[in-house]
Write an enzyme that holds these catalytic residues in place. Structure first.
Site, PDB file in Angstrom:
ATOM      1  N   ILE A  11       0.659  -1.239  -0.124  1.00  0.00           N
ATOM      2  CA  ILE A  11      -0.276  -0.118   0.047  1.00  0.00           C
ATOM      3  C   ILE A  11       0.809   1.215   0.075  1.00  0.00           C
ATOM      4  O   ILE A  11       0.494   2.283   0.399  1.00  0.00           O
ATOM      5  CB  ILE A  11      -1.373  -0.259   1.300  1.00  0.00           C
ATOM      6  CG1 ILE A  11      -0.348   0.170   2.418  1.00  0.00           C
ATOM      7  CG2 ILE A  11      -2.168  -1.177   1.239  1.00  0.00           C
ATOM      8  CD1 ILE A  11      -1.237  -0.427   3.599  1.00  0.00           C
ATOM      9  N   SER A  12       2.207   1.070   0.255  1.00  0.00           N
ATOM     10  CA  SER A  12       2.850   2.127  -0.850  1.00  0.00           C
ATOM     11  C   SER A  12       2.882   3.120  -1.630  1.00  0.00           C
ATOM     12  O   SER A  12       3.166   2.161  -3.173  1.00  0.00           O
ATOM     13  CB  SER A  12       4.485   1.143  -0.079  1.00  0.00           C
ATOM     14  OG  SER A  12       5.715   2.780  -0.715  1.00  0.00           O
ATOM     15  N   PRO A  13       2.610   4.235  -2.163  1.00  0.00           N
ATOM     16  CA  PRO A  13       2.448   4.974  -3.116  1.00  0.00           C
ATOM     17  C   PRO A  13       4.175   5.507  -3.962  1.00  0.00           C
ATOM     18  O   PRO A  13       3.883   5.075  -4.532  1.00  0.00           O
ATOM     19  CB  PRO A  13       2.087   6.098  -2.431  1.00  0.00           C
ATOM     20  CG  PRO A  13       2.604   6.259  -1.292  1.00  0.00           C
ATOM     21  CD  PRO A  13       2.339   4.766  -0.840  1.00  0.00           C
ATOM     22  N   ALA A  15       6.901   3.204  -3.116  1.00  0.00           N
ATOM     23  CA  ALA A  15       6.686   1.028  -3.908  1.00  0.00           C
ATOM     24  C   ALA A  15       6.793   1.579  -5.210  1.00  0.00           C
ATOM     25  O   ALA A  15       7.153   0.929  -6.557  1.00  0.00           O
ATOM     26  CB  ALA A  15       6.490   0.606  -2.953  1.00  0.00           C
ATOM     27  N   TYR A  16       5.119   1.710  -5.350  1.00  0.00           N
ATOM     28  CA  TYR A  16       4.698   1.983  -6.829  1.00  0.00           C
ATOM     29  C   TYR A  16       5.085   2.941  -7.446  1.00  0.00           C
ATOM     30  O   TYR A  16       5.651   2.693  -9.039  1.00  0.00           O
ATOM     31  CB  TYR A  16       2.908   2.761  -6.673  1.00  0.00           C
ATOM     32  CG  TYR A  16       2.572   2.833  -8.301  1.00  0.00           C
ATOM     33  CD1 TYR A  16       2.240   2.165  -9.105  1.00  0.00           C
ATOM     34  CD2 TYR A  16       2.261   4.412  -7.995  1.00  0.00           C
ATOM     35  CE1 TYR A  16       0.811   2.599  -9.814  1.00  0.00           C
ATOM     36  CE2 TYR A  16       1.682   4.609  -9.738  1.00  0.00           C
ATOM     37  CZ  TYR A  16       1.486   3.613 -10.380  1.00  0.00           C
ATOM     38  OH  TYR A  16       0.681   4.251 -11.239  1.00  0.00           O
TER      39      TYR A  16
END
Length: 199
Positions: A11-13, A15-16
């Site tokens: 759910i890490s932006p 990481a996205y």
């Protein structure tokens, strides 16, 4: 062969926003990667961080500006306030752990698919059908979403402990076999230079 432990939250932006650049760096240097999805809120609590919603308003505002700037810079679709965030990261993490153990697909693609579903696809990555679609798209058996629950839960918990021991405090976080640490998608160039012996 160089080895990198990749700690991240599904759910890490940030990481996205790493997209496939980490996998490209690892491939360039022939590095083996161990993917270690973890409970980011648990990590924050263990390492002095705070949940985004509990941060001072100045930090929240800066985070919002920075995320949108980075997404524009990287030319990636991005929704600052996705419909299903925060959500339970455990199901998607368990599936990634099971897929890594099973092999046969593209693990980097799986991680990116899950993150994209959350941050650009307006999908709830806590839902089985979303996770199974991501598994299929990356060449894995969608049944891994069901069969990997027990091992996934144990490994997910262990990944958090490993992260704390390794000095990890955010996502994405890259740790080499020599203990060199790189925090954030904006440090992938530094990781590349480090693996090349230039940094």
């Amino acid at each position: 062969m160089t080895h990198i432990d990749y700690y991240f939250s599904t759910i890490s932006p940030y990481a996205y926003l790493a997209g496939d650049r980490f996998e490209a760096v690892a491939k360039k240097h022939g590095a083996k990667v161990t993917y270690k999805p973890l409970d980011i809120m648990g990590l924050f609590g263990r390492t002095g961080g705070t949940s985004p919603k509990d941060r001072h308003v100045s930090r929240q505002e800066y985070r919002a500006q920075e995320l949108e700037r980075q997404a524009q810079k990287l030319e990636m679709d991005f929704n600052l306030k996705p419909a299903h965030w925060p959500t339970n990261a455990a199901p998607s993490s368990y599936a990634i752990i099971a897929a890594q153990k099973a092999g046969g697909g593209d693990l980097g693609k799986l991680c990116q698919s899950v993150l994209r579903a959350c941050w650009a696809g307006e999908q709830d990555i806590a839902q089985d059908e979303v996770v199974k679609t991501c598994l299929s798209e990356a060449g894995f058996d969608p049944a891994l979403a069901d069969s990997g629950l027990l091992v996934g839960a144990e490994t997910y918990s262990r990944n958090l402990e490993d992260a704390v021991s390794a000095g990890v405090f955010g996502s994405p976080f890259y740790v080499t076999e020599t203990g060199a640490r790189f925090w954030g998608q904006d440090r992938l160039e530094d990781l590349d230079l480090h693996l090349a012996g230039k940094l």
